[in-house]
Design a protein around this motif. Structure first.
Motif, PDB file in Angstrom:
ATOM      1  N   ASN A 173      -5.956  -2.486  -2.889  1.00  0.00           N
ATOM      2  CA  ASN A 173      -4.473  -2.392  -2.629  1.00  0.00           C
ATOM      3  C   ASN A 173      -3.764  -3.735  -3.178  1.00  0.00           C
ATOM      4  O   ASN A 173      -4.343  -4.919  -2.939  1.00  0.00           O
ATOM      5  CB  ASN A 173      -4.314  -2.287  -0.947  1.00  0.00           C
ATOM      6  N   THR A 221      -3.668   5.864  -5.682  1.00  0.00           N
ATOM      7  CA  THR A 221      -2.491   6.401  -4.830  1.00  0.00           C
ATOM      8  C   THR A 221      -1.443   5.593  -4.998  1.00  0.00           C
ATOM      9  O   THR A 221      -1.529   4.363  -5.271  1.00  0.00           O
ATOM     10  CB  THR A 221      -3.071   6.484  -3.587  1.00  0.00           C
ATOM     11  N   GLN A 222      -0.343   5.802  -4.383  1.00  0.00           N
ATOM     12  CA  GLN A 222       0.870   5.095  -4.499  1.00  0.00           C
ATOM     13  C   GLN A 222       1.874   5.498  -3.167  1.00  0.00           C
ATOM     14  O   GLN A 222       2.205   6.651  -2.886  1.00  0.00           O
ATOM     15  CB  GLN A 222       1.673   5.450  -5.747  1.00  0.00           C
ATOM     16  N   GLN A 223       2.269   4.634  -2.529  1.00  0.00           N
ATOM     17  CA  GLN A 223       2.989   4.513  -1.382  1.00  0.00           C
ATOM     18  C   GLN A 223       4.210   4.131  -1.751  1.00  0.00           C
ATOM     19  O   GLN A 223       4.421   2.870  -2.405  1.00  0.00           O
ATOM     20  CB  GLN A 223       2.470   3.689  -0.341  1.00  0.00           C
ATOM     21  N   MET A 224       5.525   4.881  -1.526  1.00  0.00           N
ATOM     22  CA  MET A 224       6.818   4.357  -1.998  1.00  0.00           C
ATOM     23  C   MET A 224       7.698   4.415  -0.518  1.00  0.00           C
ATOM     24  O   MET A 224       7.720   5.064   0.258  1.00  0.00           O
ATOM     25  CB  MET A 224       7.383   5.072  -3.067  1.00  0.00           C
ATOM     26  N   ARG A 225       8.768   3.449  -0.664  1.00  0.00           N
ATOM     27  CA  ARG A 225       9.928   3.864   0.278  1.00  0.00           C
ATOM     28  C   ARG A 225      11.186   3.331  -0.438  1.00  0.00           C
ATOM     29  O   ARG A 225      11.116   2.443  -1.476  1.00  0.00           O
ATOM     30  CB  ARG A 225       9.489   2.526   1.222  1.00  0.00           C
ATOM     31  N   ARG A 243       5.068  -2.968   8.155  1.00  0.00           N
ATOM     32  CA  ARG A 243       3.962  -2.442   8.602  1.00  0.00           C
ATOM     33  C   ARG A 243       3.882  -2.920  10.087  1.00  0.00           C
ATOM     34  O   ARG A 243       3.128  -2.029  11.073  1.00  0.00           O
ATOM     35  CB  ARG A 243       3.008  -2.292   7.943  1.00  0.00           C
TER      36      ARG A 243
END
Length: 161
Positions: A133, A154-158, A37
């Motif tokens: 978070n 919520t979920q952030q994926m990569r 990030r």
């Protein structure tokens, strides 16, 4: 929870706050860089600047709980930082910016006890929910939050390509 792992929280002293801010900025910068990030260069200063903006009054900043967790004997076991006003403006939802058990105290139930004490302090301050978070690599924290009744909202994926 037995007597040995009972934790209460109190406001950090100014010297505890200064020590925590230095450690927090270094840790947060590493996590942001590892997550892709932030660039490595300037990351720690960026973390310090962001924290200073959120905590202009130090441990006495209005609408912030900057807490030291202590065991039944009054010995420090950890720390936490809760914003009573959610960063995205969610009514009555506080935000847990940071919680950490001192490394030498880990593995003895203090994480769960500290989290419960922080939740209680947050509830007493008027919040009806607490959000946080957690970085995906922090499996221990994810397990603790799940076992403590936190749900993924919520979920952030990569995926590396």
């Amino acid at each position: 929870m037995d007597r040995e792992t009972r934790v209460t929280v109190r406001r950090m002293t100014p010297s505890e706050f200064d020590e925590w801010q230095a450690e927090l900025a270094a840790q947060y910068a590493v996590e942001q860089v590892a997550a892709g990030r932030w660039p490595r260069e300037g990351a720690e200063q960026r973390a310090r600047d962001e924290n200073a903006q959120l905590l202009p009054g130090g441990p006495e900043t209005d609408r912030m709980l900057v807490l030291r967790g202590v065991d039944a004997a009054g010995e420090p076991v950890g720390r936490a930082w809760v914003g009573l006003d959610h960063p995205r403006g969610m009514a009555d939802v506080a935000f847990l910016y940071d919680i950490e058990v001192i490394e030498s105290m880990r593995g003895r139930g203090f994480g769960r006890a500290l989290l419960e004490a922080v939740e209680d302090a947050t509830r007493r301050a008027g919040a009806s929910a607490l959000e946080l978070n957690v970085f995906g690599h922090n499996r221990t924290a994810i397990a603790l939050y799940g076992a403590s009744g936190y749900d993924v909202v919520t979920q952030q994926m990569r995926k590396a390509l």
